[in-house]
Write an enzyme that holds these catalytic residues in place. Structure first.
Site, PDB file in Angstrom:
ATOM      1  N   ASP A 126       3.703   5.563  -3.801  1.00 43.64           N
ATOM      2  CA  ASP A 126       2.756   6.246  -2.917  1.00 43.64           C
ATOM      3  C   ASP A 126       2.928   6.509  -1.804  1.00 43.64           C
ATOM      4  O   ASP A 126       3.145   5.467  -1.070  1.00 43.64           O
ATOM      5  CB  ASP A 126       1.357   5.907  -3.582  1.00 43.64           C
ATOM      6  CG  ASP A 126       0.288   6.824  -2.913  1.00 43.64           C
ATOM      7  OD1 ASP A 126      -0.031   7.676  -3.367  1.00 43.64           O
ATOM      8  OD2 ASP A 126      -0.025   6.653  -1.498  1.00 43.64           O
ATOM      9  N   TYR A 152       1.971   8.802   6.873  1.00 41.96           N
ATOM     10  CA  TYR A 152       2.595   7.335   7.084  1.00 41.96           C
ATOM     11  C   TYR A 152       3.728   7.222   7.678  1.00 41.96           C
ATOM     12  O   TYR A 152       4.151   6.137   8.017  1.00 41.96           O
ATOM     13  CB  TYR A 152       2.535   6.674   5.579  1.00 41.96           C
ATOM     14  CG  TYR A 152       1.489   6.672   4.596  1.00 41.96           C
ATOM     15  CD1 TYR A 152       0.114   7.151   5.058  1.00 41.96           C
ATOM     16  CD2 TYR A 152       1.492   6.465   3.395  1.00 41.96           C
ATOM     17  CE1 TYR A 152      -0.970   7.373   4.310  1.00 41.96           C
ATOM     18  CE2 TYR A 152       0.812   6.504   2.396  1.00 41.96           C
ATOM     19  CZ  TYR A 152      -0.607   6.905   2.861  1.00 41.96           C
ATOM     20  OH  TYR A 152      -1.708   7.020   1.972  1.00 41.96           O
ATOM     21  N   LYS A 171       1.539  13.643  -0.143  1.00 39.50           N
ATOM     22  CA  LYS A 171       0.394  14.223  -0.041  1.00 39.50           C
ATOM     23  C   LYS A 171       0.565  15.561   1.093  1.00 39.50           C
ATOM     24  O   LYS A 171       1.305  15.475   1.718  1.00 39.50           O
ATOM     25  CB  LYS A 171      -0.656  13.266   0.633  1.00 39.50           C
ATOM     26  CG  LYS A 171      -0.680  12.021  -0.532  1.00 39.50           C
ATOM     27  CD  LYS A 171      -1.764  11.248  -0.212  1.00 39.50           C
ATOM     28  CE  LYS A 171      -1.816   9.807  -0.949  1.00 39.50           C
ATOM     29  NZ  LYS A 171      -0.921   8.930  -0.267  1.00 39.50           N
ATOM     30  N   HIS A 215      -4.559  15.593   0.678  1.00 37.24           N
ATOM     31  CA  HIS A 215      -4.840  14.313   1.183  1.00 37.24           C
ATOM     32  C   HIS A 215      -6.183  13.993   1.440  1.00 37.24           C
ATOM     33  O   HIS A 215      -6.762  13.032   1.102  1.00 37.24           O
ATOM     34  CB  HIS A 215      -4.057  14.052   2.455  1.00 37.24           C
ATOM     35  CG  HIS A 215      -3.792  12.459   2.797  1.00 37.24           C
ATOM     36  ND1 HIS A 215      -2.701  12.013   3.320  1.00 37.24           N
ATOM     37  CD2 HIS A 215      -4.517  11.403   2.312  1.00 37.24           C
ATOM     38  CE1 HIS A 215      -2.909  10.521   3.192  1.00 37.24           C
ATOM     39  NE2 HIS A 215      -4.040  10.461   2.994  1.00 37.24           N
TER      40      HIS A 215
HETATM   41  N1  LIG Z   1      -5.240   8.764  -0.136  1.00 37.27           N
HETATM   42  C1  LIG Z   1      -5.709   8.272   0.781  1.00 37.27           C
HETATM   43  O1  LIG Z   1      -6.503   8.512   1.704  1.00 37.27           O
HETATM   44  C2  LIG Z   1      -5.277   6.836   1.272  1.00 37.27           C
HETATM   45  C3  LIG Z   1      -5.951   6.040   2.200  1.00 37.27           C
HETATM   46  C4  LIG Z   1      -5.443   4.923   2.362  1.00 37.27           C
HETATM   47  C5  LIG Z   1      -4.416   4.091   1.460  1.00 37.27           C
HETATM   48  N2  LIG Z   1      -3.717   4.974   0.559  1.00 37.27           N
HETATM   49  C6  LIG Z   1      -2.750   4.396  -0.313  1.00 37.27           C
HETATM   50  O2  LIG Z   1      -3.438   3.269  -1.098  1.00 37.27           O
HETATM   51  C7  LIG Z   1      -2.414   2.160  -0.934  1.00 37.27           C
HETATM   52  C8  LIG Z   1      -3.081   0.880  -0.700  1.00 37.27           C
HETATM   53  O3  LIG Z   1      -4.196   0.754   0.358  1.00 37.27           O
HETATM   54  P1  LIG Z   1      -4.006  -0.017   1.591  1.00 37.27           P
HETATM   55  O4  LIG Z   1      -2.688   0.130   2.083  1.00 37.27           O
HETATM   56  O5  LIG Z   1      -5.050   0.351   2.519  1.00 37.27           O
HETATM   57  O6  LIG Z   1      -4.026  -1.740   1.466  1.00 37.27           O
HETATM   58  P2  LIG Z   1      -4.476  -2.419  -0.291  1.00 37.27           P
HETATM   59  O7  LIG Z   1      -3.442  -2.070  -0.892  1.00 37.27           O
HETATM   60  O8  LIG Z   1      -5.768  -2.180  -0.316  1.00 37.27           O
HETATM   61  O9  LIG Z   1      -4.391  -3.978   0.589  1.00 37.27           O
HETATM   62  C9  LIG Z   1      -2.805  -4.408   1.183  1.00 37.27           C
HETATM   63  C10 LIG Z   1      -3.178  -5.686   1.797  1.00 37.27           C
HETATM   64  O10 LIG Z   1      -3.399  -6.641   1.032  1.00 37.27           O
HETATM   65  C11 LIG Z   1      -2.467  -7.826   0.968  1.00 37.27           C
HETATM   66  N3  LIG Z   1      -1.944  -8.289  -0.436  1.00 37.27           N
HETATM   67  C12 LIG Z   1      -1.273  -7.555  -1.467  1.00 37.27           C
HETATM   68  N4  LIG Z   1      -1.091  -8.105  -2.583  1.00 37.27           N
HETATM   69  C13 LIG Z   1      -1.962  -9.384  -2.164  1.00 37.27           C
HETATM   70  C14 LIG Z   1      -2.404 -10.130  -2.930  1.00 37.27           C
HETATM   71  N5  LIG Z   1      -1.931 -10.411  -4.358  1.00 37.27           N
HETATM   72  N6  LIG Z   1      -3.291 -11.194  -2.578  1.00 37.27           N
HETATM   73  C15 LIG Z   1      -3.678 -11.157  -1.383  1.00 37.27           C
HETATM   74  N7  LIG Z   1      -3.475 -10.271  -0.562  1.00 37.27           N
HETATM   75  C16 LIG Z   1      -2.700  -9.245  -1.014  1.00 37.27           C
HETATM   76  C17 LIG Z   1      -1.141  -7.104   1.898  1.00 37.27           C
HETATM   77  O11 LIG Z   1      -0.641  -8.083   2.317  1.00 37.27           O
HETATM   78  P3  LIG Z   1       1.268  -8.558   2.030  1.00 37.27           P
HETATM   79  O12 LIG Z   1       1.638  -7.217   2.459  1.00 37.27           O
HETATM   80  O13 LIG Z   1       1.434  -9.521   3.238  1.00 37.27           O
HETATM   81  O14 LIG Z   1       1.202  -8.974   0.821  1.00 37.27           O
HETATM   82  C18 LIG Z   1      -1.618  -6.159   2.587  1.00 37.27           C
HETATM   83  O15 LIG Z   1      -2.384  -6.783   3.958  1.00 37.27           O
HETATM   84  C19 LIG Z   1      -1.699   2.570   0.767  1.00 37.27           C
HETATM   85  O16 LIG Z   1      -0.543   1.801   1.009  1.00 37.27           O
HETATM   86  C20 LIG Z   1      -1.446   3.963   0.523  1.00 37.27           C
HETATM   87  O17 LIG Z   1      -0.281   4.379  -0.439  1.00 37.27           O
HETATM   88  C21 LIG Z   1      -4.350   6.223   0.328  1.00 37.27           C
END
Ligand SMILES: NC(=O)c1ccc[n+]([C@@H]2O[C@H](COP(=O)([O-])OP(=O)(O)OC[C@H]3O[C@@H](n4cnc5c(N)ncnc54)[C@H](OP(=O)(O)O)[C@@H]3O)[C@@H](O)[C@H]2O)c1
Length: 274
Positions: free
Chosen positions: A45, A50, A75, A108
């Site tokens: 994704d 980004y 997106k 988005h």
């Molecule tokens: N549509 C939208 O508006 C929107 C908005 C925000 C995000 N997104 C999408 O959703 C994705 C995920 O959301 P996000 O990037 O906000 O963050 P997330 O996936 O909720 O959290 C990522 C964080 O969690 C840590 N992590 C990963 N696996 C873990 C585990 N098993 N135990 C503990 N910590 C862990 C990672 O650290 P490490 O890297 O050090 O493992 C990182 O700091 C985004 O990357 C993006 O693709 C979409």
């Protein structure tokens, strides 16, 4: 990788790799995505926001995995809607990624007053065959209701902020009734919200020998959702995929649901401006 069928018959892998800030440089991003593909991810994704479509696309192309075996999402950003450049934005994303088609193209965020206009352009992109599925992100029930009045294609997906502090029950139930698959973002808290410290999740994890992160991911799957989770670390990437050998009970699910605070870390979809 387990998949879920979208309303147009396309199969989507139930866990996707999030790439928002997955690397500080293009090279780090490239390596993190290559690592994830090696770890077993088959769903990636990204978004123009980004600023990493190029290294993400390169990692996909150079992975040695057949294109049709990787589900790729990007997106459409709101400024492109406001400046009437939806087709151009789509073409630019494809060009940046070096791909011939996308598996899923999402709006988005909703742009007020432009929902029908946006969706018509999305439908044209879908009809061209260059996006195998089209969908929404951050759309509330009232946005979807409005859009469905004129839509000829029902959105395949709605990707929204969703985690134990924001369970989104009403939206999930609504989307399920309409045949729209909900994808969760901020599934693991992204370091911005610390539900992984909750004793409830630790306790449930102890029963199955799983970490709180694995419990949260499984909670999503057991609710019928698709999850997008980010990690730049190979071991955590693998940990987040190791959730297919256990299942939560209805009591476990209810306990996690009870952590809800309707707490958003991101924008409210009615309040974002471009
Ligand atoms: N549509 C939208 O508006 C929107 C908005 C925000 C995000 N997104 C999408 O959703 C994705 C995920 O959301 P996000 O990037 O906000 O963050 P997330 O996936 O909720 O959290 C990522 C964080 O969690 C840590 N992590 C990963 N696996 C873990 C585990 N098993 N135990 C503990 N910590 C862990 C990672 O650290 P490490 O890297 O050090 O493992 C990182 O700091 C985004 O990357 C993006 O693709 C979409």
């Amino acid at each position: 990788m387990l998949t879920k069928r979208l309303n147009n018959g396309i199969e989507i892998p139930v866990i996707g790799l999030g790439t928002y800030k997955i690397g500080r440089t293009d090279e780090e991003t490239y390596r993190a995505v290559r690592m994830a593909l090696d770890a077993g991810y088959r769903h990636i994704d990204t978004a123009p926001l980004y600023l990493n479509e190029k290294p993400v696309g390169r990692a996909i192309r150079e992975s040695g995995i057949a294109r049709e075996d990787i589900f790729v999402t990007t997106k459409l950003w709101g400024t492109e809607i406001l400046s009437n450049r939806i087709q151009e934005a789509f073409d630019t994303s494809l060009l940046n990624m070096g791909l011939d088609y996308l598996d899923l193209y999402l709006v988005h965020w909703p742009v007020k007053g432009k929902l029908d206009f946006t969706w018509q352009a999305m439908e044209q992109i879908y009809q061209s065959g260059k996006a195998k599925s089209i969908g929404l992100s951050n759309h509330l029930v009232h946005h979807i209701e409005e859009l469905l009045q004129k839509a000829t294609v029902v959105p395949a997906v709605n990707q929204v902020e969703l985690h134990p502090y924001l369970t989104q029950k009403e939206l999930v139930d609504y989307c399920s009734r309409k045949g729209i698959v909900v994808e969760s973002w901020r599934t693991l808290g992204s370091g911005k919200v610390h539900f992984l410290e909750e004793e409830t999740l630790k306790e449930i994890g102890r029963k199955y020998d799983k970490t709180p992160a694995q419990v949260v991911l499984r909670w999503n799957l057991d609710r019928g959702l698709v999850v997008i989770a980010r990690s730049s670390d190979f071991h955590r990437q693998k940990e987040n995929l190791a959730i297919f050998d256990f299942q939560l009970t209805s009591e476990d699910l209810a306990l996690i649901d009870m952590l809800n605070k309707d707490y958003r870390t991101g924008f409210h979809p009615d309040e974002i401006t471009f």
